[in-house]
Design a protein around this motif. Structure first.
Motif, PDB file in Angstrom:
ATOM      1  N   TRP A 269      46.118  38.751 126.713  1.00  0.00           N
ATOM      2  CA  TRP A 269      47.099  38.136 126.003  1.00  0.00           C
ATOM      3  C   TRP A 269      47.690  38.653 127.366  1.00  0.00           C
ATOM      4  CZ3 TRP A 269      46.235  43.486 125.787  1.00  0.00           C
ATOM      5  CH2 TRP A 269      46.487  44.550 126.396  1.00  0.00           C
ATOM      6  N   ARG A 270      47.917  38.827 128.489  1.00  0.00           N
ATOM      7  CA  ARG A 270      48.943  38.632 129.087  1.00  0.00           C
ATOM      8  C   ARG A 270      49.363  37.683 130.075  1.00  0.00           C
ATOM      9  NH1 ARG A 270      45.651  42.260 130.261  1.00  0.00           N
ATOM     10  NH2 ARG A 270      46.468  45.172 129.586  1.00  0.00           N
ATOM     11  N   ASP A 271      50.195  37.012 130.706  1.00  0.00           N
ATOM     12  CA  ASP A 271      50.646  35.356 131.154  1.00  0.00           C
ATOM     13  C   ASP A 271      49.935  36.135 132.876  1.00  0.00           C
ATOM     14  OD1 ASP A 271      52.168  34.617 129.348  1.00  0.00           O
ATOM     15  OD2 ASP A 271      53.542  35.141 130.197  1.00  0.00           O
ATOM     16  N   ASP A 272      49.819  36.818 133.554  1.00  0.00           N
ATOM     17  CA  ASP A 272      49.338  36.690 134.389  1.00  0.00           C
ATOM     18  C   ASP A 272      50.083  36.330 135.785  1.00  0.00           C
ATOM     19  OD1 ASP A 272      46.636  38.654 134.644  1.00  0.00           O
ATOM     20  OD2 ASP A 272      45.104  36.715 134.863  1.00  0.00           O
ATOM     21  N   VAL A 273      51.703  35.603 135.637  1.00  0.00           N
ATOM     22  CA  VAL A 273      52.135  35.128 136.836  1.00  0.00           C
ATOM     23  C   VAL A 273      52.435  35.959 137.640  1.00  0.00           C
ATOM     24  CG1 VAL A 273      53.235  33.605 134.943  1.00  0.00           C
ATOM     25  CG2 VAL A 273      54.113  36.659 135.012  1.00  0.00           C
ATOM     26  N   ASP A 274      52.640  37.760 137.260  1.00  0.00           N
ATOM     27  CA  ASP A 274      52.556  38.573 138.865  1.00  0.00           C
ATOM     28  C   ASP A 274      51.629  38.878 139.256  1.00  0.00           C
ATOM     29  OD1 ASP A 274      51.703  39.974 136.566  1.00  0.00           O
ATOM     30  OD2 ASP A 274      52.613  41.420 136.085  1.00  0.00           O
ATOM     31  N   VAL A 275      49.989  38.117 139.000  1.00  0.00           N
ATOM     32  CA  VAL A 275      49.102  38.857 139.958  1.00  0.00           C
ATOM     33  C   VAL A 275      48.172  37.625 140.231  1.00  0.00           C
ATOM     34  CG1 VAL A 275      48.430  40.734 138.030  1.00  0.00           C
ATOM     35  CG2 VAL A 275      47.058  38.160 138.258  1.00  0.00           C
ATOM     36  N   GLY A 276      48.258  36.008 140.038  1.00  0.00           N
ATOM     37  CA  GLY A 276      47.932  34.861 141.353  1.00  0.00           C
ATOM     38  C   GLY A 276      48.342  34.913 142.123  1.00  0.00           C
ATOM     39  N   VAL A 277      48.397  33.954 143.273  1.00  0.00           N
ATOM     40  CA  VAL A 277      48.210  33.485 144.145  1.00  0.00           C
ATOM     41  C   VAL A 277      49.759  32.378 143.871  1.00  0.00           C
ATOM     42  CG1 VAL A 277      48.719  32.903 146.584  1.00  0.00           C
ATOM     43  CG2 VAL A 277      47.264  34.587 145.487  1.00  0.00           C
ATOM     44  N   ASN A 278      49.112  31.684 142.895  1.00  0.00           N
ATOM     45  CA  ASN A 278      49.541  29.943 142.912  1.00  0.00           C
ATOM     46  C   ASN A 278      50.325  29.810 141.301  1.00  0.00           C
ATOM     47  OD1 ASN A 278      49.819  29.578 145.266  1.00  0.00           O
ATOM     48  ND2 ASN A 278      47.827  28.512 144.703  1.00  0.00           N
ATOM     49  N   ARG A 279      50.449  31.622 140.650  1.00  0.00           N
ATOM     50  CA  ARG A 279      50.248  30.654 139.163  1.00  0.00           C
ATOM     51  C   ARG A 279      51.737  31.327 139.145  1.00  0.00           C
ATOM     52  NH1 ARG A 279      47.016  31.253 133.982  1.00  0.00           N
ATOM     53  NH2 ARG A 279      48.267  31.737 132.390  1.00  0.00           N
ATOM     54  N   SER A 280      52.798  30.699 139.179  1.00  0.00           N
ATOM     55  CA  SER A 280      54.556  31.182 139.438  1.00  0.00           C
ATOM     56  C   SER A 280      54.847  31.029 137.557  1.00  0.00           C
ATOM     57  CB  SER A 280      55.125  30.604 139.594  1.00  0.00           C
ATOM     58  OG  SER A 280      54.991  28.135 139.021  1.00  0.00           O
ATOM     59  N   ILE A 281      56.055  31.667 137.164  1.00  0.00           N
ATOM     60  CA  ILE A 281      56.449  31.509 135.675  1.00  0.00           C
ATOM     61  C   ILE A 281      57.046  30.146 136.042  1.00  0.00           C
ATOM     62  CG2 ILE A 281      58.275  31.899 134.309  1.00  0.00           C
ATOM     63  CD1 ILE A 281      58.588  34.678 135.419  1.00  0.00           C
ATOM     64  N   ALA A 282      57.377  29.336 136.666  1.00  0.00           N
ATOM     65  CA  ALA A 282      58.084  27.648 136.272  1.00  0.00           C
ATOM     66  C   ALA A 282      56.190  26.420 136.070  1.00  0.00           C
ATOM     67  CB  ALA A 282      58.317  27.671 137.450  1.00  0.00           C
ATOM     68  N   ASP A 283      54.770  27.320 136.858  1.00  0.00           N
ATOM     69  CA  ASP A 283      53.744  26.876 136.462  1.00  0.00           C
ATOM     70  C   ASP A 283      53.564  26.377 135.355  1.00  0.00           C
ATOM     71  OD1 ASP A 283      53.983  25.204 138.572  1.00  0.00           O
ATOM     72  OD2 ASP A 283      51.793  26.297 139.380  1.00  0.00           O
ATOM     73  N   LEU A 284      53.742  27.416 134.782  1.00  0.00           N
ATOM     74  CA  LEU A 284      53.424  28.055 133.307  1.00  0.00           C
ATOM     75  C   LEU A 284      54.234  27.485 132.360  1.00  0.00           C
ATOM     76  CD1 LEU A 284      51.512  29.885 130.994  1.00  0.00           C
ATOM     77  CD2 LEU A 284      52.869  31.841 131.343  1.00  0.00           C
ATOM     78  N   GLU A 285      55.543  27.495 132.278  1.00  0.00           N
ATOM     79  CA  GLU A 285      56.325  26.736 131.343  1.00  0.00           C
ATOM     80  C   GLU A 285      56.157  25.258 131.774  1.00  0.00           C
ATOM     81  OE1 GLU A 285      60.117  28.328 132.222  1.00  0.00           O
ATOM     82  OE2 GLU A 285      59.657  29.899 131.432  1.00  0.00           O
ATOM     83  N   ASN A 286      55.944  24.721 132.692  1.00  0.00           N
ATOM     84  CA  ASN A 286      55.426  23.424 132.889  1.00  0.00           C
ATOM     85  C   ASN A 286      53.968  22.760 132.011  1.00  0.00           C
ATOM     86  OD1 ASN A 286      57.140  21.583 134.618  1.00  0.00           O
ATOM     87  ND2 ASN A 286      57.041  22.468 136.197  1.00  0.00           N
ATOM     88  N   TRP A 287      53.107  23.719 132.193  1.00  0.00           N
ATOM     89  CA  TRP A 287      51.802  24.143 131.976  1.00  0.00           C
ATOM     90  C   TRP A 287      51.974  23.619 129.905  1.00  0.00           C
ATOM     91  CZ3 TRP A 287      47.999  21.147 132.933  1.00  0.00           C
ATOM     92  CH2 TRP A 287      47.601  20.552 134.206  1.00  0.00           C
TER      93      TRP A 287
END
Ligand code: TPP
Length: 353
Positions: A269-287
């Motif tokens: 269930w986690r967002d993985d915004v803190d483990v990926g090199v390019n998965r930022s919170i901004a990217d996730l929000e945009n997607w």
């Protein structure tokens, strides 16, 4: 297309495609059905995410929330005798074929009433009566099986096709290249569907491949291919209609690359915004704003074919189905210990209907 850099162009840009879809001449009735199925997938997965987070599910769940339009657009053109294969992230593939939420939930809980009799969990789903021939966690493991199933269908002259769903990470497995080559040489009626969500586990495609477009592999094997916004169900179904038709007519395999994004992290269930090199919170929000469900609902509303009231009613109906399916699955029995080797060896399988 050159195999260098960001060949997907705007399709991989999280800021792309936030507005309502262009519905074209797709019948509204069909679109409403697809919206309902996407909601059913989304809500079932959100339920699984919460149950996993709260410790009620023992094994891992790989969630595909955000990717619903791919399976729904492809399944539009499939029939019950076609042969569909998935992988570790296959809840959407199963549900888009009309799969039972109770069967899925019971499987995830390891119950005897699960789709694989509780022996496999979320990554081993099977619903052959609906055309789902199985998912396994071995990345790319089912791709050659789909080619074999397609060849079998052709030998049986059924006119059926096979479908292999896999990810952008799976194309890095040699067996995918072998499968593409064999399918093309034998003109197997199989559709390869790449759900390119730009990540393999926690690693972005730019760190793994010289191009972010996997469709280049179809071109290398001379396979008819289409590249679409995987968060646009109208685009997905249009491409899938052409490619499934091509395969069904015996003209050879097809390759559909659908660019999409998963809202949850690689697993659970986690967002993985803190483990990926390019998965930022901004990217996730945009997607998340490029939501395949929200975009279709907005377009249907603008066309006078959907309303907040209908959306609410659909949500309530699915909520009721989920609650009932979950409660039933929780109450169901576990398999008997002596059933452990059933379905592993043929002799034991024969002894148990
Ligand atoms: C043969 C094999 N190698 C590695 C793994 C570990 N693994 C599980 S999922 C995964 C990522 C696959 O990425 P992708 O194919 O893009 O699918 P996605 O998870 O993005 O849906 C990996 C490397 C595995 N299960 N099987």
């Amino acid at each position: 297309m050159t195999a260098s850099g960001a060949a997907l162009g705007p399709l991989a840009d999280p800021a792309y495609g936030h507005g309502p879809l262009s519905l074209g001449d797709t019948p509204p009735e069909r679109l409403r059905g697809q919206l309902h199925t996407m909601l059913r997938i989304r809500m079932a997965e959100q339920h699984l995410a919460l149950m996993r987070r709260d410790g009620l599910i023992g094994g891992p769940v790989h969630l595909g929330a955000g990717q619903e339009a791919v399976a729904v657009g492809v399944s539009q053109w499939l029939r019950g005798t076609d042969r569909v294969f998935g992988g570790h992230r296959s809840h959407s593939h199963l549900i888009a074929l009309g799969g039972s939420l109770h069967g899925l939930f019971a499987e995830v809980l390891g119950k005897d009433t699960g789709l694989s009799r509780g022996m496999g969990g979320s990554m081993h789903l099977w619903d052959q009566p609906r055309g789902f021939y199985g998912s396994v966690p071995i990345v790319a493991g089912t791709v050659p099986l789909a080619v074999g199933a397609a060849l079998a269908a052709r030998m049986q002259s059924t006119g059926d096709v096979a479908v292999a769903y896999f990810g952008d990470g799976a194309v890095e497995e040699g067996v995918v290249q072998e499968s593409l080559n064999l399918a093309r040489m034998l003109k197997a009626p199989v559709l390869f569907v790449v759900e390119n969500n730009l990540f393999s586990s926690h690693m972005h495609i730019s760190l793994r491949q010289p191009s972010n477009a996997t469709v280049r592999f179809a071109q290398a094997h001379d396979i008819r291919a289409e590249l679409v916004d995987g968060n646009d169900v109208v685009a997905v179904q249009g491409a899938a209609e052409r490619l499934v038709g091509h395969a069904r007519r015996g003209e050879g395999p097809g390759f559909l690359e659908a660019v999409t994004y998963r809202w949850y992290g690689h697993v659970d269930w986690r967002d993985d915004v803190d483990v990926g090199v390019n998965r930022s919170i901004a990217d996730l929000e945009n997607w998340r704003a490029r939501d395949p469900i929200g975009r279709l609902a907005a377009a249907l509303k603008a066309a006078g074919e959907w309303s907040d009231g209908r959306h609410e009613a659909a949500t309530m109906e699915i909520r009721g189905e989920i609650d009932q399916a979950w409660q039933q699955a929780v109450a169901d029995p576990y398999p008997a210990p002596e059933a452990l080797l059933d379905r592993v060896y043929a002799a034991r399988r024969a002894a148990r209907p």
